[in-house]
Design a protein around this motif. Structure first.
Motif, mmCIF file in Angstrom:
data_model
loop_
_atom_site.group_PDB
_atom_site.id
_atom_site.type_symbol
_atom_site.label_atom_id
_atom_site.label_comp_id
_atom_site.label_asym_id
_atom_site.label_seq_id
_atom_site.Cartn_x
_atom_site.Cartn_y
_atom_site.Cartn_z
ATOM 1 N N PRO A 125 -45.076 -56.396 57.775
ATOM 2 C CA PRO A 125 -45.733 -55.103 58.048
ATOM 3 C C PRO A 125 -44.988 -54.306 59.121
ATOM 4 O O PRO A 125 -44.388 -54.875 60.029
ATOM 5 C CB PRO A 125 -47.123 -55.501 58.554
ATOM 6 N N LYS A 126 -45.046 -53.002 58.998
ATOM 7 C CA LYS A 126 -44.340 -52.120 59.933
ATOM 8 C C LYS A 126 -44.701 -52.400 61.381
ATOM 9 O O LYS A 126 -43.846 -52.363 62.256
ATOM 10 C CB LYS A 126 -44.627 -50.654 59.602
ATOM 11 N N GLU A 127 -45.987 -52.704 61.644
ATOM 12 C CA GLU A 127 -46.396 -52.930 63.026
ATOM 13 C C GLU A 127 -45.846 -54.227 63.616
ATOM 14 O O GLU A 127 -45.848 -54.407 64.822
ATOM 15 C CB GLU A 127 -47.924 -52.898 63.160
ATOM 16 N N LYS A 128 -45.336 -55.138 62.778
ATOM 17 C CA LYS A 128 -44.750 -56.386 63.269
ATOM 18 C C LYS A 128 -43.226 -56.299 63.413
ATOM 19 O O LYS A 128 -42.602 -57.205 63.926
ATOM 20 C CB LYS A 128 -45.089 -57.552 62.340
ATOM 21 N N ARG A 129 -42.661 -55.212 62.916
ATOM 22 C CA ARG A 129 -41.206 -55.050 62.962
ATOM 23 C C ARG A 129 -40.766 -54.547 64.321
ATOM 24 O O ARG A 129 -41.537 -53.967 65.077
ATOM 25 C CB ARG A 129 -40.725 -54.077 61.889
ATOM 26 N N GLN A 131 -38.601 -52.444 67.330
ATOM 27 C CA GLN A 131 -38.654 -51.063 67.775
ATOM 28 C C GLN A 131 -37.625 -50.173 67.075
ATOM 29 O O GLN A 131 -37.697 -48.965 67.145
ATOM 30 C CB GLN A 131 -38.428 -50.993 69.289
ATOM 31 N N ASN A 132 -36.664 -50.774 66.400
ATOM 32 C CA ASN A 132 -35.619 -50.011 65.732
ATOM 33 C C ASN A 132 -36.026 -49.613 64.321
ATOM 34 O O ASN A 132 -35.192 -49.246 63.515
ATOM 35 C CB ASN A 132 -34.314 -50.817 65.670
ATOM 36 N N ASN A 133 -37.303 -49.671 64.003
ATOM 37 C CA ASN A 133 -37.806 -49.382 62.666
ATOM 38 C C ASN A 133 -37.498 -47.923 62.282
ATOM 39 O O ASN A 133 -37.933 -47.004 62.940
ATOM 40 C CB ASN A 133 -39.310 -49.632 62.628
ATOM 41 N N LEU A 134 -36.767 -47.747 61.207
ATOM 42 C CA LEU A 134 -36.383 -46.418 60.765
ATOM 43 C C LEU A 134 -37.134 -45.963 59.523
ATOM 44 O O LEU A 134 -36.900 -44.890 59.009
ATOM 45 C CB LEU A 134 -34.876 -46.383 60.479
ATOM 46 N N ILE A 135 -38.021 -46.781 59.011
ATOM 47 C CA ILE A 135 -38.717 -46.451 57.768
ATOM 48 C C ILE A 135 -39.843 -45.478 58.029
ATOM 49 O O ILE A 135 -40.577 -45.572 58.933
ATOM 50 C CB ILE A 135 -39.260 -47.723 57.090
#
Length: 135
Positions: A125-129, A131-135
């Motif tokens: 899930p996005k919230e577990k990824r 800080q560099n999440n670009l999606i």
């Protein structure tokens, strides 16, 4: 001598042909990820060389503990987590998807009845990824 050489070639050819598809689900999973992800997406799997080659995505090896896994996923933008029967996994790594509500998005089976899963792709899930999440 020629006959023995011929027999050796036939045996080697047969052996190669029977093993050529042994890691086929790993290849198919990596190609699926390539077709269904962005170039910056990262994958965590123990089948790193094959997955990185076919998916053309960065692959990160799983850490030795659940805490190490959590630290990596918190600092990296890892989108996919793959578990397969082709690699040895610690029990925590097998339990992790269920305990952390990871979504299975693609499953590959060993049998036509689809009872024996040999590879599962989970999406983190996005919230577990990281800080560099670009999606």
């Amino acid at each position: 001598l020629g006959y023995i050489g011929y027999l050796q070639l036939k045996t080697a050819d047969s052996s190669i042909k029977t093993k050529v598809a042994s890691y086929l689900p790993v290849k198919e999973a990596a190609l699926w990820i390539k077709d269904n992800s962005n170039p910056h997406d990262k994958i965590m799997t123990s089948s790193a060389p094959q997955t990185e080659y076919y998916s053309e995505r960065q692959v990160i090896w799983p850490q030795g503990t659940e805490e190490g896994f959590d630290n990596v996923t918190a600092s990296e933008d890892i989108r996919f987590y793959i578990i397969s029967a082709f690699e040895n996994h610690a029990q925590w790594a097998l339990d992790y998807p269920g305990e952390n509500n990871l979504t299975p998005i693609k499953v590959y089976f060993a049998d036509a009845a689809q009872q024996q899963a040999v590879l599962v792709i989970y999406e983190i899930p996005k919230e577990k990824r990281g800080q560099n999440n670009l999606i």
